[in-house]
Design an enzyme around this catalytic site. Structure first.
Site: not given
Ligand code: NAD
Length: 306
Positions: A104, A179, A248
């Protein structure tokens, strides 16, 4: 199963194996795509490699030769850093390959990144998702795709493995805009339901009964249906979606409105969006990075007691 045509996507690199990325990557592996996984926390790769993903120690190694790179990262700044920063995935990706940003991210930044990638011969679409971990697991996410129609169609067989509703929302960045707006509406629904519980409780009404009534009435929304009882009233606060990420997203919607205000002065008011952006930012300041977004209830309760 992946199709075979000239620019068909077979070899995919998945970057970001967090709460959402892990189950999404797992579905691609199970559907027969050739998947390489990468996260800055190396231990997160283990279950995926065990299920058939290729291992890679560095980002450069991971993106080498990929037809498409999927990013599922916390925000667009991190996506930009992964592509253009020191690690520089864009300089390693092959010409004609595609970046699918499923994070997102912020739409204005997405447009800028897409332009820079185009100059390097790499195409980009934005394809953020809605539905949370449960829908990531069973492949029923809603996916909103912004970008050139040909690239959106090229990505469709990949996206349909992860989502059951794939919408083409328009040009690059429009998926990220939609989104952010979705999450603004979703956040307002959750915050309103939480305040309704506080008022009902003060008047001696059982919150469980209030939620039952909302769910059978016009106040029903996704939060009243899937969040209020299991995560708020239970006190579990474990939906798997961080308050920091929700804050965010609402900030992204507010920033977009501010950007558009220049040519559309009618967008300068928007009291609901501005109110939500302020409430969620304050909640984040108070509850911290580790809070689940359903803990907005705790913040609203504490505020009402001051
Ligand atoms: P999360 O924090 O669980 O996962 C993010 C991952 O990215 C982590 O494993 C982290 O180690 C990795 N990461 C961070 N910086 C990095 C880098 N420079 N290189 C490689 N890996 C890196 O987050 P999430 O909940 O999985 O969400 C991911 C995205 O999806 C976000 O943008 C969030 O807004 C969106 N989203 C989340 C949900 C939800 O229910 N969790 C639902 C819809 C959308």
């Amino acid at each position: 199963m992946p199709t075979k045509s000239d620019d068909a996507i077979r070899k995919i690199t998945f970057v970001g194996l967090g709460k959402m990325g892990r189950p999404m990557a797992m579905r691609l592996i199970a559907s027969g795509f050739d998947v390489t996984c990468f996260d800055c926390v190396p231990a997160l790769k283990a279950p995926l490699v065990k299920s058939g993903a290729n291992d890679a120690d560095t980002l450069s190694e991971a993106v080498q030769g990929a037809d498409a790179v999927i990013t599922m990262l916390p925000d667009g700044n991190i996506v930009r850093d992964v592509m253009m920063g020191q690690q520089g995935a864009a300089s390693i990706m092959k010409k004609g390959s595609l970046l699918i940003d499923m994070s997102s991210s912020a739409p204005i930044g997405t447009r800028a990144l897409g332009k820079e990638l185009q100059e390097l011969g790499i195409a980009m679409i934005d394809a953020p998702v809605s539905g949370g971990m449960a829908k990531a697991l069973d492949g029923s996410l809603a996916i909103m795709v912004g970008g050139e129609p040909a690239q959106a169609e090229r990505a469709r067989p990949v996206l349909e493995v992860m989502g059951s509703n794939v919408f083409h929302t328009g040009r690059l960045g429009s998926g990220h805009a939609v989104k952010a707006l979705n999450n603004f509406v979703s956040a307002a629904g959750l915050a309103a339901a939480c305040e309704a519980v506080l008022i009902a409780e003060a008047f001696g009404v059982d919150p469980e009964i209030l939620v039952d009534v909302l769910n059978a009435s016009t106040g029903r929304n996704n939060s009243t249906q899937v969040k209020m009882k299991p995560h708020v009233l239970s006190g579990n606060f474990a939906s798997g979606f961080a308050l920091a990420l929700m804050s965010k997203d609402i900030g992204t919607a507010a920033d977009l409105a501010k950007e558009l205000e220049v040519s559309n002065p009618s967008l300068s008011s928007l009291p609901v969006l501005k109110g939500q952006a302020a409430i969620w930012a304050q909640a984040l300041g108070e509850l911290g990075d580790q809070a689940d977004h359903t803990e907005i209830f705790r913040y609203l309760k504490q505020s009402s007691e001051r």
